[in-house]
Design an enzyme around this catalytic site. Structure first.
Site, short mmCIF file in Angstrom:
data_model
loop_
_atom_site.label_atom_id
_atom_site.label_comp_id
_atom_site.label_asym_id
_atom_site.label_seq_id
_atom_site.Cartn_x
_atom_site.Cartn_y
_atom_site.Cartn_z
N SER A 170 0.84 -1.19 0.00
CA SER A 170 0.00 0.00 0.00
C SER A 170 0.88 1.25 0.00
CB SER A 170 -0.95 -0.04 1.20
OG SER A 170 -1.90 0.97 1.14
N ASP A 183 0.42 -4.10 -4.02
CA ASP A 183 -0.69 -3.16 -4.18
C ASP A 183 -0.31 -1.74 -3.77
OD1 ASP A 183 -3.10 -3.28 -5.44
OD2 ASP A 183 -4.29 -3.62 -3.64
N HIS A 239 -7.48 -5.25 -1.24
CA HIS A 239 -6.23 -4.55 -0.94
C HIS A 239 -5.51 -5.08 0.29
CE1 HIS A 239 -3.50 -1.14 -0.99
NE2 HIS A 239 -3.87 -0.77 0.23
#
Length: 778
Positions: free
Chosen positions: A130, A157, A233
Site C-alpha cells: 500500500s 498493491d 487490498h
C-alpha cells in the site's frame, strides 16, 4: 509442476519472529534500531538474502506476521519496521525513517539474528504494501540516500494517493511510461477488488490512477505484474488482526482464513521473484508467468516486462547496459520489449478437454505464422487489444489450454489432447524502428517473421503455450498483429478466423464465424476404407528434387487487372477462380527454375493441391470448425504444353474430387495416429513434391477489421514452417478487392531467388514483398 507450486506452501526452514523496540538495545545489541522492528528469519545456520518490508497506511507491522513467516521459511530474512503510529498525508518522514532502518542493517542486524544466522546484504531487496509500497519505490528511486544498494524491488498493491492529481507528497508517479530509472528488477502485485469501493463511507483502497497498474506502467524491464482477480487490498494480512485498526480491515476486505489463498499467493510470488533476482534461480518465477494456473488464486494479469528476448534472467548491474546495447545493435529494427500471458475473461468448465483429430496429428511437423498489418486508428491501442483478446479467448478454450498425451490401454503413449485449463496465450509486445510503409517496402522474408513471435515446444508441454500473439507498434503508430501456433492445432482457415473473431470482439460486434469445437467431426466411418496413395508416398519419401537446405519465402501481390490478364492467358473465363491460373503459372515457372539445365524441356510432372474441405462435404461443417480440415490431392500435367493446358488440367483435377477420397485419407491417417503404430512419426505434409494451397475461397483475412468504420488490414501474410522438398505456393486474397490476389511462396533458396526475377511472372507486374535479402526490389 508440483515443484513450481512449492513457493506457495510453507518452506523448509524453521522461522523465528522477533519484535524489537529502539529502547530494547543492550550490550549484546550495541546498535539500537531507529524504529520498532519485526524480524523474521530462518533459525538454521546460514547466510540469507534480506528484504526490508514496509507496512501500509495506519497498519501495524505485526499484521503481516503470517506473510513474513511464509517468506522467511523459504530462506530469507525480513526486517519489517513500524515507521509510525499516526501519519499525515505526506510520506517524507516515512521515507527518511525507512532509509535509517536500511542504514542500521549493516551494524545492527547481526546482533538480533539467531546464532549462526547471517544476513547477506549484497542481496538486499526493498518492498512494501500500500503506502509502504510507495515508500519502497521512493527509496529505490533515490528519494533518500542509503549506503547499501538494493537489487530488487517489490510493491504489494502500492498506492500514490487518493486519485490522479491527488497524490500524497512526495509524488512518485509521473504518468510517463517506463520513466522509473530503478536500476533493479521490480515486482508489482495488485488486487483486482482494491480499486472498487467496498463501503459507501470509505474510498476505494487502491483507486485507479494511483494504483498497481500505474506503478507497473512506469517500470522499465525487467519487471513483473501479477493481479489477483477476486481479492482486495488487505487480503494478504494475518487471519486475525487485533484492535480497532485490525477490525477495520475486516470491514474493507476479507477476514479470517479466507485470507489464506491471497497471502499464499503474495508470499509465493515474493519468494519466486527474490529467488530469481537475488539467488539466480529462475524456475519458479518463469513457471508463474508461463502458467498462471499454478497460483492459488485466479490471476487476471500475469505480465513480464523483459529485456529483449531474454526472459526471467537475473541481471547484474554491470551487465545491464551491455545487454540493452545488444538489443538495438546489429541493425535489428524489431525489439520485443514485454511478454504477457493473456487469459480468457470467462473461466472454462473444470476438467474440459479437447482431443486433437487424426488430421491434426498429421500436421505435427509444421507451424503456422500469420501477420496482419493495420494503419493507425483510434482503437488500435495495445491495452484495448489485450482486453478484447481476453474476451474472445473465452470462446476458444482449446487455444488457452495446454497439450498432454492421452493414456492408452496398457500404458502406451497416445495422441495429443488439449487440457482446457485457461492457462492463456503468450503475448509479446514489440516496437519497430520504422514506419509501416517503409517496412512493407524494405523488410525481407526472415525479418517479417520477427513480427510473429514463436517458441518451440518445451520439454514439458504442459507449461508450453501453443499459441503466441505479438503486437508490434511502428513509428507511425501503425500496428502489426502476429499469430503463431502449431499446425496440428489449426489450419490456415482456423487461425485466420481466430484473428477475425478477435477483431469482431474488439469492435463489440457479434462474432461472424464463431468457433465450432467438435472433436468427433472426423472420426472414421462405421465401415472405414483407409486409403491414400498420395499420403503413403509422402510418408515413405525423402526430398529428392532438392537437397534439404535453407528455404526462402517471398510474396507477390497481383492487381485485379493483372489477374484478369493471367486468366485470359490461361484460357479461363474472367469470372472463374484465379487459383487455377496462378497455380499453373507458378508451377511451370518453379519447374523451369528447378530444371538442371536452363533450356531443358519440361514434361509430365506431379503436383499436390490443397483445399479447405469444410464446405465440400455432403454435411458441411461451419467455417469456424476448429482444427484441420484441408484435403491434399494429387494432380498431373504436361508442363511443356503451355499455361492454358496446365490450368485446364488443374481445373479438371479439382472437379474430379470426391468426398470419398477425403474420407479415405482421413481414415488412413487415423490408422497411423499415435498409440496405434508407434513406429509412424509425423512426416512432412508439405513435400517432397511442390504443393499449391488454395486460400482465396473466402475473404476472411481482409475482413478482420478492428475499427468500427473501415480499418481493414493493409496487408496480411500467412507462412507455413517445416516445408521441405520442392516447396509450397499459397494463393490468397489481397487487400485490393475483386480478382486481385497475393501469392506467398516458400521454396529452396536458389529457386526463390530465380522466381523473384522470372520474366513470365514479372509480365503481370506484381509487387514483390518480403523477398529474400539477396533480391533487389528497386
Amino acid at each position: 509442476m508440483s515443484d513450481a507450486r512449492q513457493v506457495f506452501e510453507h518452506g523448509e526452514h524453521n522461522v523465528r519472529l522477533l519484535s524489537l523496540e529502539p529502547k530494547a538495545a543492550t550490550g549484546s545489541s550495541p546498535s539500537p534500531p531507529p524504529k520498532p522492528l519485526l524480524v523474521a528469519s530462518p533459525t538454521e545456520e546460514g547466510e540469507y538474502p534480506t528484504l526490508v518490508f514496509l507496512h501500509g497506511y495506519l497498519l501495524y507491522n505485526s499484521f503481516y506476521s503470517q506473510l513474513l513467516h511464509h517468506v522467511a521459511s523459504h530462506g530469507f530474512i525480513i526486517v519489517a519496521p513500524q515507521l509510525y503510529l499516526v501519519a499525515g498525508s505526506d510520506c517524507g518522514a516515512e521515507i527518511q525513517s525507512a532509509a535509517a532502518v536500511v542504514e542500521w542493517l549493516a551494524d545492527g542486524l547481526i546482533h538480533v539474528l539467531p546464532e549462526h544466522v547471517k544476513s547477506d546484504l549484497s542481496k538486499l531487496a526493498i518492498g512494501g504494501h500500500s503506502r509502504g509500497g510507495k515508500v519502497a519505490f521512493a527509496l529505490a528511486l533515490g528519494h533518500a540516500k542509503t549506503t547499501l544498494e538494493f537489487s530488487a524491488l517489490i510493491g504489494v498493491d502500492p498506492i500514490d494517493g487518493m486519485d490522479k492529481g491527488k497524490q500524497t507528497g512526495p509524488p512518485i508517479l509521473t504518468y510517463i511510461p517506463r520513466s522509473f530509472d530503478l536500476k533493479m528488477a521490480a515486482l508489482v502485485i495488485g488486487s483486482g477488488l482494491g480499486e472498487l469501493k467496498k463501503c459507501p463511507l470509505f474510498p476505494a483502497c487502491a483507486p485507479k490512477g494511483v494504483n498497481h497498474q500505474d506503478f507497473f506502467d512506469e517500470c522499465r524491464p525487467p519487471a513483473y505484474h501479477f493481479v489477483a482477480k477476486e481479492y482486495g487490498h488487505q487480503d494478504m494480512l494475518d487471519d486475525e488482526t487485533r484492535g480497532v485498526r485490525g477490525k477495520a480491515t475486516y470491514c474493507l476486505c476479507k477476514k479470517g482464513t479466507s485470507r489464506k489463498p491471497m497471502r499464499a499467493f503474495v508470499g509465493g510470488a515474493m519468494v519466486a521473484f527474490m529467488k530469481s533476482y537475488l539467488e539466480g534461480d529462475t524456475q519458479f518465477l518463469t513457471a508463474i508467468v508461463d502458467d498462471p494456473q499454478i497460483s492459488p488464486v485466479e490471476l487476471s494479469i500475469a505480465t513480464s516486462l523483459e529485456l529483449g528476448n531474454q526472459p526471467h534472467l537475473p541481471l547484474a548491474r554491470s551487465l545491464r547496459s551491455e545487454l540493452v546495447s545488444r538489443m538495438t545493435a546489429g541493425g535489428r529494427r524489431v525489439t520485443v520489449c514485454a511478454k504477457t500471458t493473456v487469459v480468457s475473461m470467462t473461466p472454462v468448465r473444470q476438467g474440459k478437454t479437447y482431443p486433437l483429430s487424426a488430421l491434426d496429428h498429421a500436421m505435427g511437423r509444421h507451424t503456422l505464422r500469420l501477420v496482419f498489418y493495420y494503419r493507425p486508428g483510434p482503437t488500435m491501442d495495445k491495452f484495448k487489444l489485450k482486453e478484447s483478446l481476453s474476451e474472445v479467448l473465452s470462446q476458444y478454450p482449446a487455444v488457452t489450454g495446454r497439450l498432454a498425451r492421452e493414456e492408452e490401454e496398457g500404458g502406451g503413449r497416445g495422441g495429443w489432447v488439449v487440457k482446457c485449463n485457461d492457462a492463456g496465450v503468450r503475448l509479446a509486445e514489440a516496437r519497430a524502428r520504422v514506419t509501416l510503409d517503409e517496412w512493407l517496402r524494405s523488410a525481407d522474408d526472415e525479418e517479417e517473421m520477427e513480427l510473429a513471435y514463436w517458441e518451440p515446444m518445451d520439454a514439458d508441454p504442459f507449461i508450453w503455450s501453443p499459441f503466441y500473439v505479438q503486437i508490434t507498434e511502428f513509428e507511425d503508430k501503425a500496428i502489426a498483429i502476429g499469430l503463431s501456433c502449431p499446425h496440428m492445432h489449426a489450419d490456415p482457415t482456423c487461425a485466420i478466423l481466430l484473428v477475425r473473431a478477435w477483431s469482431d470482439a474488439h469492435r463489440r460486434d457479434c462474432v461472424v464465424y464463431p468457433p465450432f469445437l467438435h472433436a468427433p467431426a472426423f472420426f472414421p466411418r462405421p465401415q472405414p476404407n483407409p486409403s491414400s496413395p498420395l499420403l503413403s508416398f509422402k510418408s515413405s519419401s525423402t526430398p529428392a528434387t532438392h537437397k534439404k537446405g535453407r528455404m526462402s519465402s517471398a510474396t507477390f501481390v497481383f492487381s485485379d487487372a493483372a489477374v484478369k490478364s493471367c486468366l485470359a492467358d490461361a484460357g479461363l473465363p474472367l469470372d472463374s477462380s484465379p487459383f487455377d491460373a496462378l497455380s499453373a503459372l507458378f508451377w511451370t515457372r518453379i519447374a523451369r527454375a528447378s530444371a538442371p539445365e536452363p533450356d531443358a524441356p519440361l514434361g509430365l510432372a506431379d503436383l499436390t493441391l490443397c483445399i479447405d474441405f469444410r464446405k465440400r462435404m455432403h454435411a458441411p461443417l461451419p467455417h469456424g470448425f476448429y482444427g484441420n480440415a484441408y484435403h491434399f490431392y494429387p494432380a498431373r500435367a504436361d508442363l511443356g504444353s503451355g499455361l492454358e493446358h496446365v490450368a485446364a488440367e488443374l481445373r479438371r483435377h479439382a472437379a474430379a474430387i470426391r468426398e470419398e477420397d477425403f474420407w479415405e485419407a482421413v481414415e488412413w491417417v487415423h490408422e497411423r495416429r499415435p498409440g496405434r503404430r508407434e513406429g509412424d512419426p509425423p512426416f512432412p505434409m508439405y513435400g517432397p513434391e511442390l504443393t499449391c494451397m488454395q486460400m482465396d475461397h473466402q475473404p476472411f483475412a481482409y475482413g478482420a477489421a478492428f475499427e468500427k468504420d473501415g480499418g481493414r488490414p493493409a496487408h496480411m501474410t500467412c507462412r507455413v514452417r517445416g516445408v521441405e522438398g520442392a516447396g509450397l505456393v499459397l494463393v490468397m486474397t489481397a487487400a485490393e478487392e475483386g480478382a486481385a490476389r497475393q501469392v506467398v511462396v516458400t521454396l529452396p533458396e536458389e529457386v526463390a531467388d530465380s522466381i523473384c526475377q522470372d520474366d513470365a511472372i514479372m509480365k503481370y507486374v506484381p509487387v514483390v514483398m518480403f523477398a529474400p535479402s539477396t533480391i533487389s526490389r528497386s
